[in-house]
Design a protein around this motif. Structure first.
Motif, mmCIF file in Angstrom:
data_model
loop_
_atom_site.group_PDB
_atom_site.id
_atom_site.type_symbol
_atom_site.label_atom_id
_atom_site.label_comp_id
_atom_site.label_asym_id
_atom_site.label_seq_id
_atom_site.Cartn_x
_atom_site.Cartn_y
_atom_site.Cartn_z
ATOM 1 N N ALA A 133 -2.631 27.952 -36.998
ATOM 2 C CA ALA A 133 -2.868 27.240 -35.738
ATOM 3 C C ALA A 133 -2.485 25.775 -35.867
ATOM 4 N N THR A 134 -1.928 25.223 -34.804
ATOM 5 C CA THR A 134 -1.671 23.780 -34.769
ATOM 6 C C THR A 134 -2.891 23.049 -34.239
ATOM 7 N N GLY A 135 -3.824 23.782 -33.656
ATOM 8 C CA GLY A 135 -5.050 23.198 -33.131
ATOM 9 C C GLY A 135 -5.850 24.231 -32.366
ATOM 10 N N CYS A 136 -6.838 23.732 -31.631
ATOM 11 C CA CYS A 136 -7.682 24.616 -30.828
ATOM 12 C C CYS A 136 -7.806 24.068 -29.413
ATOM 13 N N ARG A 137 -7.944 24.981 -28.486
ATOM 14 C CA ARG A 137 -8.144 24.634 -27.080
ATOM 15 C C ARG A 137 -9.551 25.096 -26.714
ATOM 16 N N PHE A 138 -10.495 24.154 -26.697
ATOM 17 C CA PHE A 138 -11.871 24.463 -26.313
ATOM 18 C C PHE A 138 -11.996 24.299 -24.811
ATOM 19 N N GLU A 139 -12.684 25.248 -24.167
ATOM 20 C CA GLU A 139 -12.907 25.182 -22.722
ATOM 21 C C GLU A 139 -14.390 25.379 -22.442
ATOM 22 N N TYR A 140 -14.861 24.703 -21.390
ATOM 23 C CA TYR A 140 -16.276 24.809 -21.037
ATOM 24 C C TYR A 140 -16.444 24.612 -19.535
ATOM 25 N N ARG A 141 -17.540 25.152 -19.014
ATOM 26 C CA ARG A 141 -17.876 24.971 -17.596
ATOM 27 C C ARG A 141 -19.348 25.298 -17.407
ATOM 28 N N LYS A 142 -19.905 24.789 -16.317
ATOM 29 C CA LYS A 142 -21.274 25.140 -15.948
ATOM 30 C C LYS A 142 -21.234 26.534 -15.344
ATOM 31 N N VAL A 143 -22.215 27.354 -15.656
ATOM 32 C CA VAL A 143 -22.253 28.716 -15.130
ATOM 33 C C VAL A 143 -22.219 28.647 -13.599
ATOM 34 N N GLY A 144 -21.313 29.394 -13.012
ATOM 35 C CA GLY A 144 -21.147 29.401 -11.561
ATOM 36 C C GLY A 144 -19.910 28.639 -11.119
ATOM 37 N N ASP A 145 -19.421 27.696 -11.945
ATOM 38 C CA ASP A 145 -18.192 26.959 -11.611
ATOM 39 C C ASP A 145 -16.989 27.867 -11.830
ATOM 40 N N VAL A 146 -15.931 27.600 -11.065
ATOM 41 C CA VAL A 146 -14.721 28.412 -11.176
ATOM 42 C C VAL A 146 -13.767 27.851 -12.233
ATOM 43 N N LEU A 147 -13.594 26.537 -12.233
ATOM 44 C CA LEU A 147 -12.623 25.902 -13.126
ATOM 45 C C LEU A 147 -13.223 25.579 -14.497
ATOM 46 N N TRP A 148 -12.403 25.723 -15.505
ATOM 47 C CA TRP A 148 -12.799 25.389 -16.867
ATOM 48 C C TRP A 148 -12.316 23.971 -17.187
ATOM 49 N N ASN A 149 -13.119 23.221 -17.913
ATOM 50 C CA ASN A 149 -12.698 21.928 -18.464
ATOM 51 C C ASN A 149 -12.053 22.214 -19.811
ATOM 52 N N ILE A 150 -10.958 21.529 -20.112
ATOM 53 C CA ILE A 150 -10.195 21.815 -21.323
ATOM 54 C C ILE A 150 -10.252 20.619 -22.268
ATOM 55 N N LEU A 151 -10.413 20.922 -23.560
ATOM 56 C CA LEU A 151 -10.422 19.890 -24.593
ATOM 57 C C LEU A 151 -9.559 20.387 -25.751
ATOM 58 N N PHE A 152 -8.435 19.678 -26.001
ATOM 59 C CA PHE A 152 -7.558 20.037 -27.117
ATOM 60 C C PHE A 152 -7.952 19.238 -28.344
ATOM 61 N N THR A 153 -7.893 19.887 -29.506
ATOM 62 C CA THR A 153 -8.174 19.210 -30.769
ATOM 63 C C THR A 153 -7.331 19.843 -31.868
ATOM 64 N N THR A 154 -7.038 19.068 -32.908
ATOM 65 C CA THR A 154 -6.283 19.593 -34.046
ATOM 66 C C THR A 154 -7.200 20.226 -35.072
ATOM 67 N N LYS A 155 -8.491 20.193 -34.819
ATOM 68 C CA LYS A 155 -9.467 20.747 -35.757
ATOM 69 C C LYS A 155 -10.074 22.026 -35.194
ATOM 70 N N SER A 156 -10.872 22.697 -36.010
ATOM 71 C CA SER A 156 -11.525 23.931 -35.556
ATOM 72 C C SER A 156 -12.939 23.650 -35.053
ATOM 73 N N SER A 157 -13.234 22.394 -34.800
ATOM 74 C CA SER A 157 -14.541 22.023 -34.250
ATOM 75 C C SER A 157 -14.366 20.833 -33.322
ATOM 76 N N CYS A 158 -15.324 20.664 -32.447
ATOM 77 C CA CYS A 158 -15.283 19.514 -31.536
ATOM 78 C C CYS A 158 -16.696 19.249 -31.013
ATOM 79 N N GLU A 159 -16.860 18.081 -30.448
ATOM 80 C CA GLU A 159 -18.127 17.722 -29.820
ATOM 81 C C GLU A 159 -17.854 17.489 -28.343
ATOM 82 N N ILE A 160 -18.646 18.123 -27.509
ATOM 83 C CA ILE A 160 -18.480 17.988 -26.061
ATOM 84 C C ILE A 160 -19.711 17.269 -25.530
ATOM 85 N N SER A 161 -19.478 16.189 -24.815
ATOM 86 C CA SER A 161 -20.599 15.431 -24.251
ATOM 87 C C SER A 161 -20.429 15.316 -22.741
ATOM 88 N N GLY A 162 -21.431 14.781 -22.087
ATOM 89 C CA GLY A 162 -21.382 14.609 -20.634
ATOM 90 C C GLY A 162 -21.751 15.867 -19.860
#
Length: 193
Positions: A133-162
């Motif tokens: 892998a060249t990196g990871c594409r982490f996605e998250y959303r609040k349950v019930g939302d349609v669209l996913w928020n995307i966070l790209f990283t070169t590592k296999s871990s990330c921190e999501i805030s907000g």
């Protein structure tokens, strides 16, 4: 390349060139020049081990000269070989590995989401490593939302805030590679503090 490795590589090139001299009749620089510089470089490297600054300077100068000579020789070999790996190997040079495409990235396993108790609205996501892998594409959303928020990283871990506290969120991840196909992990849900 370390100096000792370079010396072994250069010795191999000279030895192969001597064995296959008929393939390279007009090599530039001539084989005798390469052998002479290589011999002087070997002696200089042995003398420089005692950290005499004069010997180190001579070794560095000969190293630079021999690298330039091998570079000029590599241009000659490339011209003679016309891409034929057998001829390149016959001269003692290494060939480049052919570009190999990777198929679609596998489904990521073991996505873990850890709620950060000390930091409201924050989670730490991690997934097993896939070496290609060249990196990871982490996605998250609040349950019930349609669209996913995307966070790209070169590592296999990330921190999501907000994230919204006391709300349930969904998380998923996909490996990124030269292949554009996206394969997501299973969705993980959790409440955020």
């Amino acid at each position: 390349m370390r100096e000792a490795n370079f010396l072994r590589y250069a010795n191999n090139v000279v030895a192969r060139m001597e064995e296959n001299v008929s393939l390279f009749p007009d090599c530039e620089p001539p084989l005798s020049v390469l052998k002479g510089t290589l011999h002087r470089l070997s002696r200089a490297m042995a003398e420089a081990q005692f950290r005499d600054m004069r010997c180190v300077a001579i070794k560095n100068q000969l190293l630079r000269i021999h690298k330039e000579q091998l570079y000029r020789l590599s241009l000659y070999i490339a011209q003679v070989a016309q891409g034929d790996p057998w001829i390149i190997l016959s001269a003692g040079f290494a060939t480049n590995k052919p570009y190999a495409t990777i198929g679609a990235a596998p489904k990521p396993h073991n996505l873990r989401v850890q709620v950060q108790m000390q930091r409201p609205g924050c989670v730490r996501c991690r997934v097993d490593v896939w070496k290609k892998a060249t990196g990871c594409r982490f996605e998250y959303r609040k349950v019930g939302d349609v669209l996913w928020n995307i966070l790209f990283t070169t590592k296999s871990s990330c921190e999501i805030s907000g994230l919204q506290s006391l709300e349930q969120h969904e998380f998923r991840v996909a490996y990124t590679s030269s292949n554009p196909t996206i394969t997501y992990s299973s969705v993980v849900s959790c409440y955020v503090v």
